[in-house]
Write a protein that holds these residues in place. Structure first.
Motif, PDB file in Angstrom:
ATOM      1  N   MET A  42       0.839  -1.201   0.000  1.00 22.52           N
ATOM      2  CA  MET A  42       0.000   0.000   0.000  1.00 22.52           C
ATOM      3  C   MET A  42       0.880   1.259   0.000  1.00 22.52           C
ATOM      4  N   ILE A  43       1.919   1.262   0.830  1.00 25.95           N
ATOM      5  CA  ILE A  43       2.817   2.421   0.901  1.00 25.95           C
ATOM      6  C   ILE A  43       3.524   2.625  -0.443  1.00 25.95           C
ATOM      7  N   PHE A  44       3.996   1.525  -1.041  1.00 23.13           N
ATOM      8  CA  PHE A  44       4.664   1.608  -2.337  1.00 23.13           C
ATOM      9  C   PHE A  44       3.725   2.211  -3.385  1.00 23.13           C
ATOM     10  N   THR A  45       2.469   1.765  -3.400  1.00 27.04           N
ATOM     11  CA  THR A  45       1.517   2.242  -4.407  1.00 27.04           C
ATOM     12  C   THR A  45       1.241   3.724  -4.232  1.00 27.04           C
ATOM     13  N   VAL A  46       1.068   4.177  -2.983  1.00 26.54           N
ATOM     14  CA  VAL A  46       0.814   5.594  -2.733  1.00 26.54           C
ATOM     15  C   VAL A  46       1.997   6.436  -3.219  1.00 26.54           C
ATOM     16  N   GLU A  47       3.216   6.000  -2.929  1.00 23.84           N
ATOM     17  CA  GLU A  47       4.389   6.760  -3.364  1.00 23.84           C
ATOM     18  C   GLU A  47       4.512   6.757  -4.887  1.00 23.84           C
ATOM     19  N   GLU A  48       4.136   5.637  -5.531  1.00 25.01           N
ATOM     20  CA  GLU A  48       4.175   5.583  -6.988  1.00 25.01           C
ATOM     21  C   GLU A  48       3.167   6.550  -7.589  1.00 25.01           C
ATOM     22  N   ILE A  49       2.000   6.651  -6.994  1.00 25.97           N
ATOM     23  CA  ILE A  49       0.973   7.588  -7.469  1.00 25.97           C
ATOM     24  C   ILE A  49       1.453   9.021  -7.319  1.00 25.97           C
ATOM     25  N   ASN A  50       2.094   9.310  -6.191  1.00 26.30           N
ATOM     26  CA  ASN A  50       2.581  10.679  -5.965  1.00 26.30           C
ATOM     27  C   ASN A  50       3.687  11.070  -6.949  1.00 26.30           C
ATOM     28  N   ARG A  51       4.358  10.078  -7.494  1.00 32.38           N
ATOM     29  CA  ARG A  51       5.408  10.388  -8.480  1.00 32.38           C
ATOM     30  C   ARG A  51       4.837  10.564  -9.882  1.00 32.38           C
ATOM     31  N   ASP A  52       3.585  10.203 -10.091  1.00 29.74           N
ATOM     32  CA  ASP A  52       2.961  10.290 -11.410  1.00 29.74           C
ATOM     33  C   ASP A  52       2.356  11.687 -11.579  1.00 29.74           C
ATOM     34  N   PRO A  53       2.897  12.537 -12.454  1.00 28.70           N
ATOM     35  CA  PRO A  53       2.396  13.912 -12.598  1.00 28.70           C
ATOM     36  C   PRO A  53       1.005  13.980 -13.247  1.00 28.70           C
ATOM     37  N   SER A  54       0.586  12.900 -13.934  1.00 27.13           N
ATOM     38  CA  SER A  54      -0.716  12.943 -14.602  1.00 27.13           C
ATOM     39  C   SER A  54      -1.867  12.523 -13.692  1.00 27.13           C
ATOM     40  N   LEU A  55      -1.568  11.967 -12.527  1.00 23.92           N
ATOM     41  CA  LEU A  55      -2.603  11.494 -11.616  1.00 23.92           C
ATOM     42  C   LEU A  55      -2.601  12.380 -10.374  1.00 23.92           C
ATOM     43  N   LEU A  56      -3.744  13.005 -10.076  1.00 21.70           N
ATOM     44  CA  LEU A  56      -3.889  13.959  -8.960  1.00 21.70           C
ATOM     45  C   LEU A  56      -2.820  15.048  -9.048  1.00 21.70           C
ATOM     46  N   PRO A  57      -2.754  15.750 -10.148  1.00 19.89           N
ATOM     47  CA  PRO A  57      -1.717  16.803 -10.276  1.00 19.89           C
ATOM     48  C   PRO A  57      -1.931  17.899  -9.235  1.00 19.89           C
ATOM     49  N   GLY A  58      -0.825  18.315  -8.629  1.00 19.75           N
ATOM     50  CA  GLY A  58      -0.889  19.378  -7.632  1.00 19.75           C
ATOM     51  C   GLY A  58      -1.355  18.910  -6.275  1.00 19.75           C
ATOM     52  N   LEU A  59      -1.672  17.640  -6.125  1.00 21.39           N
ATOM     53  CA  LEU A  59      -2.125  17.091  -4.843  1.00 21.39           C
ATOM     54  C   LEU A  59      -1.237  15.919  -4.454  1.00 21.39           C
ATOM     55  N   ARG A  60      -1.117  15.747  -3.148  1.00 19.38           N
ATOM     56  CA  ARG A  60      -0.304  14.643  -2.637  1.00 19.38           C
ATOM     57  C   ARG A  60      -1.218  13.710  -1.852  1.00 19.38           C
ATOM     58  N   LEU A  61      -1.094  12.419  -2.167  1.00 17.07           N
ATOM     59  CA  LEU A  61      -1.900  11.405  -1.479  1.00 17.07           C
ATOM     60  C   LEU A  61      -1.158  10.923  -0.242  1.00 17.07           C
ATOM     61  N   GLY A  62      -1.840  10.958   0.897  1.00 11.39           N
ATOM     62  CA  GLY A  62      -1.239  10.500   2.142  1.00 11.39           C
ATOM     63  C   GLY A  62      -1.783   9.137   2.540  1.00 11.39           C
ATOM     64  N   TYR A  63      -1.111   8.497   3.480  1.00 12.77           N
ATOM     65  CA  TYR A  63      -1.555   7.172   3.940  1.00 12.77           C
ATOM     66  C   TYR A  63      -1.392   7.057   5.449  1.00 12.77           C
ATOM     67  N   LYS A  64      -2.233   6.226   6.033  1.00 12.13           N
ATOM     68  CA  LYS A  64      -2.159   5.869   7.450  1.00 12.13           C
ATOM     69  C   LYS A  64      -2.431   4.376   7.526  1.00 12.13           C
ATOM     70  N   VAL A  65      -1.489   3.628   8.044  1.00 10.00           N
ATOM     71  CA  VAL A  65      -1.615   2.176   8.136  1.00 10.00           C
ATOM     72  C   VAL A  65      -1.793   1.798   9.598  1.00 10.00           C
ATOM     73  N   TYR A  66      -2.890   1.066   9.874  1.00  8.11           N
ATOM     74  CA  TYR A  66      -3.244   0.693  11.244  1.00  8.11           C
ATOM     75  C   TYR A  66      -3.127  -0.806  11.424  1.00  8.11           C
ATOM     76  N   ASN A  67      -2.731  -1.175  12.632  1.00  9.74           N
ATOM     77  CA  ASN A  67      -2.617  -2.582  12.996  1.00  9.74           C
ATOM     78  C   ASN A  67      -3.930  -3.014  13.667  1.00  9.74           C
ATOM     79  N   GLY A  68      -4.783  -3.714  12.905  1.00 12.20           N
ATOM     80  CA  GLY A  68      -6.082  -4.132  13.440  1.00 12.20           C
ATOM     81  C   GLY A  68      -6.111  -5.598  13.769  1.00 12.20           C
TER      82      GLY A  68
END
Length: 744
Positions: free
Chosen positions: A60-86
């Motif tokens: 999940m963390i890898f995918t979020v960072e890959e999305i943030n590196r893609d300038p064509s997806l969510l341009p000008g916005l940064r996707l954040g993540y929170k991973v919980y131990n359930g």
């Protein structure tokens, strides 16, 4: 993925309220990894339960960072993540609450827009109040959008797997199988659905057994069943953790000779088929989640170092397990440096050749990202996808579902179809609800009374609305109507047949002996009697109601008049043979025709008066039955109806009396005995008709009337004409003048 994105847009598209408030429950410390962004998503995994689930979190963390590196997806916005131990149901709910409210409870902000749900089907429904997307929850029960409106998944439902498993068994002709499953929603629902699908396809289940890790007695029962059962194929439907311990016991008890069919949760786990266990799992088959290649993910997973999360203890604990070392100096173990290479370790986490479940996590994150991307698009002040005004990152907020207000009532409101009644022995809020009585409805909640139905309608099953009453009448298509129609048609055919026979032999003595003209007229009237019975069948109309009674009464009078004329002819014939008698002059052929005409005209006049004053008419009878309407012909004037019957009765009585008086005259010329017997049947039928007519319900009243017409008509036809047809066709030697004259 397209459908998931569209649904996400619908659920996410909500403007931020002016005064947003939330309530702090308690301080939670279940978040393991996080990185804030303009838009945040959360993941809930049981990371401490298995190192495989750490792999999901890192994916999940890898995918979020890959999305943030893609300038064509969510341009000008940064996707954040929170991973919980359930790990565990209690921690799962706490983690979900923390994911919804944000990591900082005091700030009550930073809400996540979607949660990557738990991998277990049994607990995914606990976090369905906001958008949840699961990568491994396969239970078909989660497809119910009424119960789980915000649940999505990137793994197929078990419905498809179960169908495929049944087809697999059909392909190999495995028609006799056993099932062993663990406890929990995933296994229990899957086994239950398999049994239902197997029954449809002709696959029989010998036994279904539940495996409990903690129950030795249950395990012994399973072992004994496997040894004694005749089925060679066993479906093992359980999660991977249960499959590990179960197969350990199979190895312990040396259970061999079984063809194992596995569910997707364990069938692709290579390490289960160890060298010592190959003889048990040899040939095991099942359907696995497809493999996929994700560029860069393998390197990312293997590059993990404790220094990546210096403030967290989770990575350090797993690191110590991987390398059998310790970050705390100890005499019993090697000191961990944190620079150890994960490529030297063989485990689920370090197996990065191909990805199965990880690809579902990867797809889930991208689904949320694409949904947010479409939601944040803006062209000329409007969103081109939604058609709404453009949104900013602060306008996008999660829409909570299932957050219902707690109800605290003594008694739930009385639903429509019931009435509310006060219970004198309880407080006023503890009322009773009673179903509306027959013929009444209520269409409001907590209705005090039930309203009676109008005559033409009836309550539905719930008694909260009206439905039209069904109509009932004697039709040609129902069995009774078809049977009576058949008999009526048969009577017409027989009448025409006898007319043909008589016409063909009209010059023979037996036809001429008793006034052949009246015989033909009688046969014609009997044919009309059979035909008029058909007017009583079918939907009543204004014309059919008037026709059925008048046609019946006139044709029957014509018939009885002919019989009466034939009877008088017999009497006159023998009285005329006495010396000096001139009886035939007073009752010759002309007088016979006139008498039949006059007697019939009397009935015609009665019918005209009846139709003029108060004729029969179609009526919707709603009194006899409560739940249906009887379509019938009302008599109009009851006096008119009974007058025509009385007139028929008088003529029938006269005919019977005259025939009775002539019964002992010579047989060769005498029809009196036949007429006497026929009129006896006629009177018996119509005498019994009266009580049957009044006691028959609904459409059967018409059936009784038709039966009386047909029975009396057949009685006249057979009693008078059957003996003559017998002589004409089968005893022609008796049909001679000499034979007849010889008996005088």
């Amino acid at each position: 993925m397209g459908l998931i994105i569209i649904l996400f847009l619908t659920l996410l598209a909500r403007t931020k309220p002016e005064n947003q408030t939330c309530k702090v429950i308690e301080k939670a410390e279940l978040m393991e990894f996080s990185r804030d962004g303009d838009l945040n998503i959360a993941g809930v995994f049981s990371i401490t339960s298995t190192r495989t689930l750490l792999k999901f979190a890192r994916t999940m963390i890898f995918t979020v960072e890959e999305i943030n590196r893609d300038p064509s997806l969510l341009p000008g916005l940064r996707l954040g993540y929170k991973v919980y131990n359930g790990c565990g149901t209690e921690n799962l709910i706490r983690a979900a609450i923390e994911a919804i409210n944000g990591n900082d409870p005091l700030a009550c902000g930073g809400q996540t827009l979607a949660v990557l749900g738990h991998s277990s089907s049994g607990v995914s429904n606990d976090i369905n109040t906001i958008i949840s997307i699961s990568h491994l929850s396969t239970c078909a029960c989660l497809s119910d959008k009424a119960r789980y409106p915000t649940f999505f998944r990137t793994v197929p439902s078990d419905k498809f797997q179960i169908t495929a498993l049944v087809q697999l068994m059909k392909y190999f002709d495995w028609r006799w199988v056993g099932i062993i499953h663990s406890v929990g929603t995933y296994a229990e629902e899957g086994a239950s659905e398999f049994v239902k699908e197997a029954q449809k396809e002709g696959v029989c289940v010998e036994y279904t057994m539940v495996y409990l890790e903690t129950s030795r007695s249950r395990l012994r029962t399973i072992i004994e069943t496997l040894k004694e059962s005749s089925s060679k194929v066993v479906l093992m439907f359980m999660p991977l953790s249960f499959a590990k311990t179960f197969l350990y016991h199979m190895e312990e008890y040396n259970i061999t000779g079984k063809q194992w069919v596995g569910s997707e949760s364990w069938i692709s786990a290579k390490y289960l088929a160890s060298t010592e266990r190959k003889h048990i799992l040899h040939g095991a088959i099942g359907y696995a989640i497809p493999q996929a290649s994700i560029p860069g993910l393998g390197e990312f997973l293997l590059s993990l170092k404790p220094s990546d999360e210096p403030h967290g203890a989770l990575i350090k604990n797993i690191w110590e397990e991987f390398f059998d070392c310790s970050f705390t100096p100890s005499n019993t173990s090697t000191l961990c440096t944190g620079a150890e290479d994960l490529r030297t370790v063989l485990s689920d986490y370090t197996d990065v050749a191909k990805f199965r479940e990880e690809n579902n996590v990867y797809t889930a994150v991208y689904s949320v990202a694409f949904a947010l991307h479409l939601l944040m698009q803006c062209e000329n002040g409007l969103n081109p996808t939604m058609g709404n005004p453009c949104l900013t990152k602060d306008d996008v907020q999660p829409k909570l579902f299932g957050a219902a207000i707690i109800m605290s009532v003594c008694r739930e409101p009385c639903p429509p179809g019931t009435r509310k009644a006060v219970n004198k022995n309880k407080p006023v809020c503890c009322f009773d609800c009673f179903q509306c009585s027959e013929g009444t409805i209520s269409n409001k909640t907590n209705s005090l009374d039930c309203s009676p139905c109008p005559p033409e309608v009836w309550p539905n099953e719930m008694r909260d609305n009206y439905v039209p009453k069904p109509t009932e009448y004697l039709s040609y298509t129902e069995p009774t109507g078809t049977l009576l129609t058949g008999f009526g048609t048969l009577g017409v055919f027989l009448s025409l047949l006898i007319i043909t026979i008589f016409f063909t032999h009209k010059e023979t003595p037996i036809v001429r002996a008793n006034n052949s003209e009246l015989s033909f007229l009688l046969l014609f009237s009997l044919k009309l009697c059979f035909l008029c019975s058909l007017t009583f069948i079918g939907r009543p109309t204004q014309w059919s109601c008037m026709l059925r009674h008048t046609a019946f009464s006139i044709t029957f009078v014509l018939c009885i008049s002919c019989v009466l004329g034939k009877t008088i002819v017999v009497l006159m014939a023998f009285r005329a043979r006495r010396p000096g008698s001139n009886m035939t002059k007073w009752f010759g052929p002309v007088q016979q025709r006139v008498s039949v005409l006059i007697l019939t005209l009397v009935q015609v006049v009665i019918c005209i008066i009846w139709l003029t004053i108060n004729p029969p008419f179609p009526k919707r009878n709603m009194q006899y039955y409560k739940d249906r309407i009887i379509l019938e012909c009302a008599l109009g004037s009851a006096i008119g109806f009974w007058a025509v019957l009385a007139y028929i009765g008088i003529l029938a009585t006269l005919c019977f009396v005259f025939a009775f008086l002539a019964r002992k005259l010579p047989d060769s010329f005498n029809e009196a005995k036949l007429i006497t017997f026929s009129m006896l049947i006629f009177c018996a039928v119509w005498i019994t008709f009266i009580p049957a007519y009044f006691s028959s319900p609904g459409k059967f009243t018409v059936a009784v009337e038709i039966f009386a017409i047909l029975a009396s008509s057949f009685g006249l036809l057979f009693c008078i004409f059957a003996p003559k047809c017998y002589i004409i066709l089968l005893r022609p030697e008796q049909n001679s003048k000499k034979r007849i004259m010889g008996k005088m």
